[in-house]
Design an enzyme around this catalytic site. Structure first.
Site, PDB file in Angstrom:
ATOM      1  N   CYS A  85      -5.335   6.876   1.528  1.00  0.00           N
ATOM      2  CA  CYS A  85      -5.715   6.693   0.126  1.00  0.00           C
ATOM      3  C   CYS A  85      -5.473   8.014  -0.593  1.00  0.00           C
ATOM      4  CB  CYS A  85      -7.170   6.259   0.008  1.00  0.00           C
ATOM      5  SG  CYS A  85      -7.587   5.905  -1.697  1.00  0.00           S
ATOM      6  N   GLY A  86      -4.527   7.985  -1.532  1.00  0.00           N
ATOM      7  CA  GLY A  86      -4.144   9.208  -2.227  1.00  0.00           C
ATOM      8  C   GLY A  86      -5.255   9.732  -3.118  1.00  0.00           C
ATOM      9  N   HIS A  87      -5.814   8.856  -3.950  1.00  0.00           N
ATOM     10  CA  HIS A  87      -6.823   9.349  -4.901  1.00  0.00           C
ATOM     11  C   HIS A  87      -8.047   9.852  -4.139  1.00  0.00           C
ATOM     12  CE1 HIS A  87      -9.456   5.731  -4.649  1.00  0.00           C
ATOM     13  NE2 HIS A  87     -10.357   6.581  -5.112  1.00  0.00           N
ATOM     14  N   HIS A 205      -1.620  -4.844  -1.668  1.00  0.00           N
ATOM     15  CA  HIS A 205      -1.612  -4.168  -2.979  1.00  0.00           C
ATOM     16  C   HIS A 205      -0.417  -4.678  -3.793  1.00  0.00           C
ATOM     17  CE1 HIS A 205      -3.981  -1.274  -0.635  1.00  0.00           C
ATOM     18  NE2 HIS A 205      -4.391  -0.718  -1.764  1.00  0.00           N
ATOM     19  N   ASP A 231      -6.701  -0.187  -9.887  1.00  0.00           N
ATOM     20  CA  ASP A 231      -6.772   1.258  -9.689  1.00  0.00           C
ATOM     21  C   ASP A 231      -6.751   1.946 -11.048  1.00  0.00           C
ATOM     22  OD1 ASP A 231      -6.533   3.909  -8.851  1.00  0.00           O
ATOM     23  OD2 ASP A 231      -5.345   3.339  -7.088  1.00  0.00           O
ATOM     24  N   CYS A 235      -2.597   5.526  -8.447  1.00  0.00           N
ATOM     25  CA  CYS A 235      -2.585   5.088  -7.043  1.00  0.00           C
ATOM     26  C   CYS A 235      -1.638   5.966  -6.198  1.00  0.00           C
ATOM     27  CB  CYS A 235      -2.183   3.621  -6.915  1.00  0.00           C
ATOM     28  SG  CYS A 235      -2.474   2.990  -5.241  1.00  0.00           S
ATOM     29  N   GLY A 236      -2.236   6.783  -5.361  1.00  0.00           N
ATOM     30  CA  GLY A 236      -1.438   7.719  -4.557  1.00  0.00           C
ATOM     31  C   GLY A 236      -0.491   7.025  -3.598  1.00  0.00           C
ATOM     32  N   THR A 237      -0.999   6.021  -2.877  1.00  0.00           N
ATOM     33  CA  THR A 237      -0.124   5.335  -1.915  1.00  0.00           C
ATOM     34  C   THR A 237       0.879   4.436  -2.656  1.00  0.00           C
ATOM     35  OG1 THR A 237      -1.908   3.722  -1.583  1.00  0.00           O
ATOM     36  CG2 THR A 237      -1.670   5.457   0.070  1.00  0.00           C
TER      37      THR A 237
HETATM   38  O1  PYC Z   1      -4.761   6.259  -4.335  1.00  0.00           O
HETATM   39  O2  PYC Z   1      -3.771   5.478  -2.556  1.00  0.00           O
HETATM   40  C1  PYC Z   1      -4.567   5.379  -3.473  1.00  0.00           C
HETATM   41  C2  PYC Z   1      -5.400   4.157  -3.566  1.00  0.00           C
HETATM   42  C3  PYC Z   1      -5.297   3.025  -2.815  1.00  0.00           C
HETATM   43  C4  PYC Z   1      -6.283   2.153  -3.279  1.00  0.00           C
HETATM   44  C5  PYC Z   1      -6.965   2.774  -4.300  1.00  0.00           C
HETATM   45  N1  PYC Z   1      -6.410   4.003  -4.465  1.00  0.00           N
END
Ligand code: PYC
Length: 310
Positions: A85-87, A205, A231, A235-237
């Protein structure tokens, strides 16, 4: 249970510092699987109302197995684990800095899908070097009830994504409810029509992409997360999966900064490098802010001790 809450571009993270379940021994992936299979009430109690809310992502902090890592983290949302999870990685580093446990510099974090490196640039700014990301399938055409034909790519960025190049609904904050319904319909169509990630992995997702609103940005997205919440951050991923597609299509060169906007207008600065094996290694830079340093209380007699579960 001691927690630190933060938000990364509006998207909330709750880091659990103490009071989590005993997950036994084994690899981090094994312990993450145990968290998902055997401790659903723990996850629900931390994330759901009345202590949390739908969009919240948990980050269970564990001592690292590898002494070169600053922490091991298992990420989870209200329906299960997230691979990466990036965030929440950005939020976790900023939270650990708030506690005085990390100082600016490069840090390595263990996640169930591999080790990631992150630069704590300042007390609020972090750049994450994510796991290698790739496109699994290009230009999949789906018939989606209520939306018609939708074309998109399937890509991995630490989680599985279906990414469209454009969006059937304007990517405007006033359309969040419509975008959520459309993304849910698209996700149902993926599942019904048997479109999966590698080795039959479920795509959980959905990312609609489109033109940015700000002249400083190059892209804008709307991401539907597995539990049905959207999100708030880019969303990092999901951004990593997008970088993999842009790289494969020759639309973005390595080391070129691409500003991605979320549906609420928060931004990440994205770029990527090619590994020696030619893999896309995304870099996600964003800001997080601590919102609470708190103790969650679970009274034995509280009827909603384990959250308001559906
Ligand atoms: O930032 O990767 C992300 C992420 C995945 C689901 C919510 N945020």
């Amino acid at each position: 249970m001691r927690v630190i809450d933060s938000h990364t571009g509006g998207e909330p993270t709750r880091v659990i510092l103490s009071g989590g379940p005993d997950l036994g021994a084994g690899s981090l992936a094994d312990r993450a699987a145990r968290l998902q299979a055997e401790h659903r009430d723990f996850c629900a109690s931390v994330l759901l109302e009345p202590r949390g809310h739908d969009a919240m992502v948990g980050a269970l902090l564990l001592p690292p197995d590898d002494p070169n890592c600053a922490a091991s983290v298992i990420y989870f949302n209200r329906v299960g684990n997230l691979g990466m999870c990036g965030h929440a990685t950005i939020g976790t580093l900023v939270s650990l800095c708030h506690l005085g446990r990390l100082v600016p510099g490069r840090h390595r974090i263990e996640t169930p899908v591999g080790k990631v490196e992150a630069d704590l640039i300042s007390t609020n700014r972090v750049a994450v070097e994510n796991v290698a990301s790739y496109r699994h399938a290009k230009a999949i055409c789906l018939e989606v009830p209520g939306l018609g034909q939708i074309t998109g790519d399937v890509a991995w960025g630490g989680n599985w994504f279906f990414l469209t190049r454009d969006c059937p609904i304007a990517l405007d904050r006033s359309n969040i409810a419509k975008l959520s319904d459309a993304a849910l319909a698209l996700r149902d169509a993926l599942w019904a029509q048997g479109v999966t990630g590698a080795e039959g992995a479920r795509i959980d997702h959905v990312e609609f992409n489109g033109a940015p609103l700000s002249p400083q940005a190059q892209g804008r997205n709307f991401v539907l997360c597995p539990g049905g919440a959207y999100d708030r951050s880019p969303c990092g991923t999901g951004s990593s999966a997008k970088l993999a597609c842009l790289a494969e299509d020759g639309l973005l060169a390595p080391d070129t900064v691409y500003i991605e906007e979320s549906i609420i207008g928060s931004t990440y600065a994205l770029s990527y490098q090619r590994s020696a094996q030619g893999q896309v290694i995304p870099r996600i830079e964003g800001e997080a802010y601590v919102t609470a340093d708190a103790t969650l209380i679970f009274a034995q007699s509280d009827p909603y001790r384990t959250g308001i579960q559906a």
